[in-house]
Motif scaffolding. Structure first.
Motif, PDB file in Angstrom:
ATOM      1  N   THR A 125      -2.160 -16.092   0.729  1.00 26.73           N
ATOM      2  CA  THR A 125      -2.670 -14.919   0.258  1.00 26.73           C
ATOM      3  C   THR A 125      -4.144 -14.579   0.928  1.00 26.73           C
ATOM      4  O   THR A 125      -4.736 -13.492   0.820  1.00 26.73           O
ATOM      5  CB  THR A 125      -2.875 -14.679  -1.180  1.00 26.73           C
ATOM      6  OG1 THR A 125      -3.663 -15.896  -1.695  1.00 26.73           O
ATOM      7  CG2 THR A 125      -1.600 -15.086  -1.957  1.00 26.73           C
ATOM      8  N   TYR A 183      -6.802  -5.162  -3.244  1.00 26.94           N
ATOM      9  CA  TYR A 183      -6.524  -3.966  -2.297  1.00 26.94           C
ATOM     10  C   TYR A 183      -7.545  -3.093  -2.633  1.00 26.94           C
ATOM     11  O   TYR A 183      -7.742  -2.242  -1.496  1.00 26.94           O
ATOM     12  CB  TYR A 183      -5.057  -3.285  -2.848  1.00 26.94           C
ATOM     13  CG  TYR A 183      -3.785  -4.352  -2.539  1.00 26.94           C
ATOM     14  CD1 TYR A 183      -3.537  -4.789  -1.277  1.00 26.94           C
ATOM     15  CD2 TYR A 183      -3.088  -4.915  -3.526  1.00 26.94           C
ATOM     16  CE1 TYR A 183      -2.496  -5.651  -0.946  1.00 26.94           C
ATOM     17  CE2 TYR A 183      -2.177  -5.796  -3.566  1.00 26.94           C
ATOM     18  CZ  TYR A 183      -2.074  -6.188  -2.250  1.00 26.94           C
ATOM     19  OH  TYR A 183      -0.872  -7.016  -2.153  1.00 26.94           O
ATOM     20  N   THR A 242       0.041  -9.104   4.839  1.00 29.67           N
ATOM     21  CA  THR A 242       0.282  -8.865   3.429  1.00 29.67           C
ATOM     22  C   THR A 242       1.886  -8.053   3.224  1.00 29.67           C
ATOM     23  O   THR A 242       1.837  -7.067   3.735  1.00 29.67           O
ATOM     24  CB  THR A 242      -0.742  -7.842   2.961  1.00 29.67           C
ATOM     25  OG1 THR A 242      -2.063  -8.429   3.505  1.00 29.67           O
ATOM     26  CG2 THR A 242      -0.696  -7.652   1.376  1.00 29.67           C
ATOM     27  N   LYS A 243       2.688  -8.693   2.643  1.00 31.83           N
ATOM     28  CA  LYS A 243       3.869  -8.244   2.347  1.00 31.83           C
ATOM     29  C   LYS A 243       3.877  -7.109   1.519  1.00 31.83           C
ATOM     30  O   LYS A 243       4.816  -6.244   1.969  1.00 31.83           O
ATOM     31  CB  LYS A 243       4.586  -9.590   1.414  1.00 31.83           C
ATOM     32  CG  LYS A 243       6.194  -9.358   1.415  1.00 31.83           C
ATOM     33  CD  LYS A 243       6.715 -10.646   0.659  1.00 31.83           C
ATOM     34  CE  LYS A 243       6.400 -10.875  -0.815  1.00 31.83           C
ATOM     35  NZ  LYS A 243       7.091 -12.045  -1.188  1.00 31.83           N
ATOM     36  N   GLN A 244       3.260  -7.063   0.537  1.00 32.51           N
ATOM     37  CA  GLN A 244       3.404  -5.598  -0.158  1.00 32.51           C
ATOM     38  C   GLN A 244       2.983  -4.388   0.653  1.00 32.51           C
ATOM     39  O   GLN A 244       3.714  -3.595   0.551  1.00 32.51           O
ATOM     40  CB  GLN A 244       2.312  -5.689  -1.277  1.00 32.51           C
ATOM     41  CG  GLN A 244       2.686  -6.618  -2.395  1.00 32.51           C
ATOM     42  CD  GLN A 244       2.202  -8.139  -2.056  1.00 32.51           C
ATOM     43  OE1 GLN A 244       1.689  -8.540  -1.164  1.00 32.51           O
ATOM     44  NE2 GLN A 244       1.750  -8.986  -3.172  1.00 32.51           N
ATOM     45  N   ILE A 245       1.897  -4.695   1.571  1.00 37.44           N
ATOM     46  CA  ILE A 245       1.660  -3.559   2.201  1.00 37.44           C
ATOM     47  C   ILE A 245       2.766  -3.156   3.365  1.00 37.44           C
ATOM     48  O   ILE A 245       3.096  -2.131   3.780  1.00 37.44           O
ATOM     49  CB  ILE A 245       0.126  -3.646   2.861  1.00 37.44           C
ATOM     50  CG1 ILE A 245      -0.750  -3.646   1.714  1.00 37.44           C
ATOM     51  CG2 ILE A 245      -0.169  -2.443   3.942  1.00 37.44           C
ATOM     52  CD1 ILE A 245      -2.192  -3.751   2.376  1.00 37.44           C
ATOM     53  N   GLU A 304      -4.604  -3.192  -7.472  1.00 34.69           N
ATOM     54  CA  GLU A 304      -5.200  -4.484  -7.793  1.00 34.69           C
ATOM     55  C   GLU A 304      -6.511  -4.872  -6.876  1.00 34.69           C
ATOM     56  O   GLU A 304      -6.607  -4.243  -5.976  1.00 34.69           O
ATOM     57  CB  GLU A 304      -4.324  -5.542  -7.526  1.00 34.69           C
ATOM     58  CG  GLU A 304      -3.102  -5.384  -8.269  1.00 34.69           C
ATOM     59  CD  GLU A 304      -1.892  -6.425  -8.061  1.00 34.69           C
ATOM     60  OE1 GLU A 304      -2.440  -7.371  -7.093  1.00 34.69           O
ATOM     61  OE2 GLU A 304      -0.605  -6.376  -8.405  1.00 34.69           O
ATOM     62  N   SER A 308       1.582  -0.153  -7.508  1.00 30.08           N
ATOM     63  CA  SER A 308       1.662  -1.771  -7.572  1.00 30.08           C
ATOM     64  C   SER A 308       0.399  -2.347  -6.731  1.00 30.08           C
ATOM     65  O   SER A 308       0.158  -3.440  -6.920  1.00 30.08           O
ATOM     66  CB  SER A 308       3.085  -2.103  -7.124  1.00 30.08           C
ATOM     67  OG  SER A 308       3.093  -1.867  -5.490  1.00 30.08           O
ATOM     68  N   LEU A 309      -0.222  -1.531  -5.812  1.00 37.12           N
ATOM     69  CA  LEU A 309      -1.419  -1.837  -5.207  1.00 37.12           C
ATOM     70  C   LEU A 309      -2.637  -1.522  -5.852  1.00 37.12           C
ATOM     71  O   LEU A 309      -3.618  -1.822  -5.121  1.00 37.12           O
ATOM     72  CB  LEU A 309      -1.127  -1.345  -3.681  1.00 37.12           C
ATOM     73  CG  LEU A 309       0.225  -1.650  -2.794  1.00 37.12           C
ATOM     74  CD1 LEU A 309       0.057  -1.058  -1.340  1.00 37.12           C
ATOM     75  CD2 LEU A 309       0.191  -3.050  -2.712  1.00 37.12           C
ATOM     76  N   ASP A 356       0.790   3.831  -3.562  1.00 41.24           N
ATOM     77  CA  ASP A 356       1.531   2.888  -4.373  1.00 41.24           C
ATOM     78  C   ASP A 356       0.947   2.378  -5.575  1.00 41.24           C
ATOM     79  O   ASP A 356      -0.497   1.422  -5.569  1.00 41.24           O
ATOM     80  CB  ASP A 356       1.811   1.555  -3.462  1.00 41.24           C
ATOM     81  CG  ASP A 356       2.878   0.971  -3.949  1.00 41.24           C
ATOM     82  OD1 ASP A 356       3.238   0.662  -5.231  1.00 41.24           O
ATOM     83  OD2 ASP A 356       3.722   0.117  -2.958  1.00 41.24           O
ATOM     84  N   ARG A 359       5.610  -3.898   3.310  1.00 43.46           N
ATOM     85  CA  ARG A 359       7.030  -3.300   2.673  1.00 43.46           C
ATOM     86  C   ARG A 359       6.780  -1.912   2.456  1.00 43.46           C
ATOM     87  O   ARG A 359       7.743  -0.984   2.800  1.00 43.46           O
ATOM     88  CB  ARG A 359       7.482  -4.075   1.491  1.00 43.46           C
ATOM     89  CG  ARG A 359       8.137  -5.458   1.499  1.00 43.46           C
ATOM     90  CD  ARG A 359       8.233  -5.905   0.151  1.00 43.46           C
ATOM     91  NE  ARG A 359       8.910  -7.227   0.406  1.00 43.46           N
ATOM     92  CZ  ARG A 359       9.068  -8.065  -0.636  1.00 43.46           C
ATOM     93  NH1 ARG A 359       8.765  -7.670  -1.977  1.00 43.46           N
ATOM     94  NH2 ARG A 359      10.065  -9.195  -0.657  1.00 43.46           N
ATOM     95  N   ARG A 360       5.495  -1.643   2.010  1.00 48.87           N
ATOM     96  CA  ARG A 360       5.334   0.032   1.571  1.00 48.87           C
ATOM     97  C   ARG A 360       5.334   0.848   2.968  1.00 48.87           C
ATOM     98  O   ARG A 360       5.988   1.944   3.083  1.00 48.87           O
ATOM     99  CB  ARG A 360       4.197   0.056   0.803  1.00 48.87           C
ATOM    100  CG  ARG A 360       3.602   1.505   0.556  1.00 48.87           C
ATOM    101  CD  ARG A 360       4.592   1.844  -0.565  1.00 48.87           C
ATOM    102  NE  ARG A 360       4.388   3.633  -0.823  1.00 48.87           N
ATOM    103  CZ  ARG A 360       5.344   4.149  -1.499  1.00 48.87           C
ATOM    104  NH1 ARG A 360       6.247   3.514  -2.507  1.00 48.87           N
ATOM    105  NH2 ARG A 360       5.027   5.565  -1.613  1.00 48.87           N
TER     106      ARG A 360
END
Length: 316
Positions: free
Chosen positions: A242, A62, A298-301, A59, A56-57, A54, A303-304
């Protein structure tokens, strides 16, 4: 046949302990331990794969999480050979040099994980106190340098340990109290003064792990100072949210570490089962729970991962 309390001028091997006082019960632990190692590899492997795939991760937060996941996998792999030997194959004997090698990796990786947690605290400080320059300060190049510095520190700090153990004569029992080799465990079997070893171990605890704890606490003082200055309650909660995953990872690592240190130094009267339980919790629990914590918090992880499973389900 293995003689458990043999007396030698200097041991060529040690005897590892599975379940103290109940060696016949060791096979019963084979499946639970196998499950823990499988969960560790799957959980951390999933985290690493998701972050790699991903874009978007990609960053700073991550990238540090990837380093933590790789450290957890390495720490689990370092204990795997002796665990398999005892609980799966009922072979508790480990060669002296193999024991020292395992000891080095376990302690070095523990130091490395502590340093990574400090780096992740620094990441949260910069993200919350200076969000506009966050990505420009913590570039991949800078993160790589931090990772190398933390690794070098861990190796340098633990490097003398094998030599401190090798200089000691072992002429009594060669039975260790754990299913893997630790410095403080092997040290107690020596038939000479271990003052230098004890002093060096204390210095490591105070000036590396102790300092790391203080740096993490100071980081969160700065974070709270910044967050409390934010007018919006929603923004305050968002900023603190966070940090939740990192706080959980810190507690999962340092609470068992403090526990096993206290038990080794002041719990000589306690049952051997307590020593074994604390040491196993310290080494086996964080690598299993860290990916779960980060996946849930962690919302992003999260969701992925859900997206990947849904796509596989639709494909099937």
């Amino acid at each position: 046949m293995i003689h458990f309390n043999r007396s030698l001028g200097n041991h060529h091997s040690f005897i590892l302990t599975g379940i103290p006082g109940m060696p016949d019960k060791n096979p019963w632990m084979a499946f639970p331990l196998g499950l823990l190692y499988t969960l560790t590899l799957l959980g951390n492997g999933t985290i690493l794969t998701v972050i790699k795939v991903d874009q978007s991760l990609h960053e700073p937060m991550y990238y540090f999480l990837s380093i933590l996941a790789m450290t957890d996998v390495s720490l689990s792999v370092s204990t795997l050979p002796s665990m398999l030997s005892i609980f799966w194959f009922n072979v508790p004997e480990i060669a002296f040099d193999a024991c020292i090698t395992q000891m080095f990796f376990i302690h070095a990786l523990g130091e490395l994980e502590s340093g990574v947690l400090v780096s992740m605290a620094l990441d949260r400080v910069i993200a919350i106190r200076d969000p506009l320059h966050y990505a420009s300060i913590l570039t991949p190049h800078v993160i790589g340098k931090i990772g190398i510095a933390v690794l070098i520190r861990a190796v340098c700090v633990v490097f003398p340990v094998p030599f401190l153990i090798k200089r000691l004569p072992f002429c009594g029992s060669n039975v260790l109290s754990h299913s893997y080799c630790l410095h403080q465990d092997a040290m107690r079997l020596a038939c000479a003064s271990t003052r230098v070893n004890s002093l060096y171990g204390l210095i490591i605890v105070i000036f590396t792990l102790g300092l790391d704890v203080l740096l993490i606490l100071f980081s969160y003082v700065l974070i709270l100072q910044t967050v409390l200055g934010v007018a919006s309650r929603v923004e305050r909660l968002k900023a603190l949210n966070t940090c939740l995953s990192h706080i959980c990872a810190v507690l999962l690592f340092y609470v068992p570490l403090i526990g096993v240190t206290m038990v080794h130094r002041f719990g000589k009267h306690l049952s051997p089962v307590v020593h074994t339980l604390m040491a196993n919790i310290y080494l086996l629990l964080p690598p299993v729970l860290n990916p779960i914590v980060y996946s849930v918090k962690t919302k992003q992880i999260r969701r992925r991962i859900i997206h990947v499973f849904q796509r596989r389900k639709n494909t099937v």
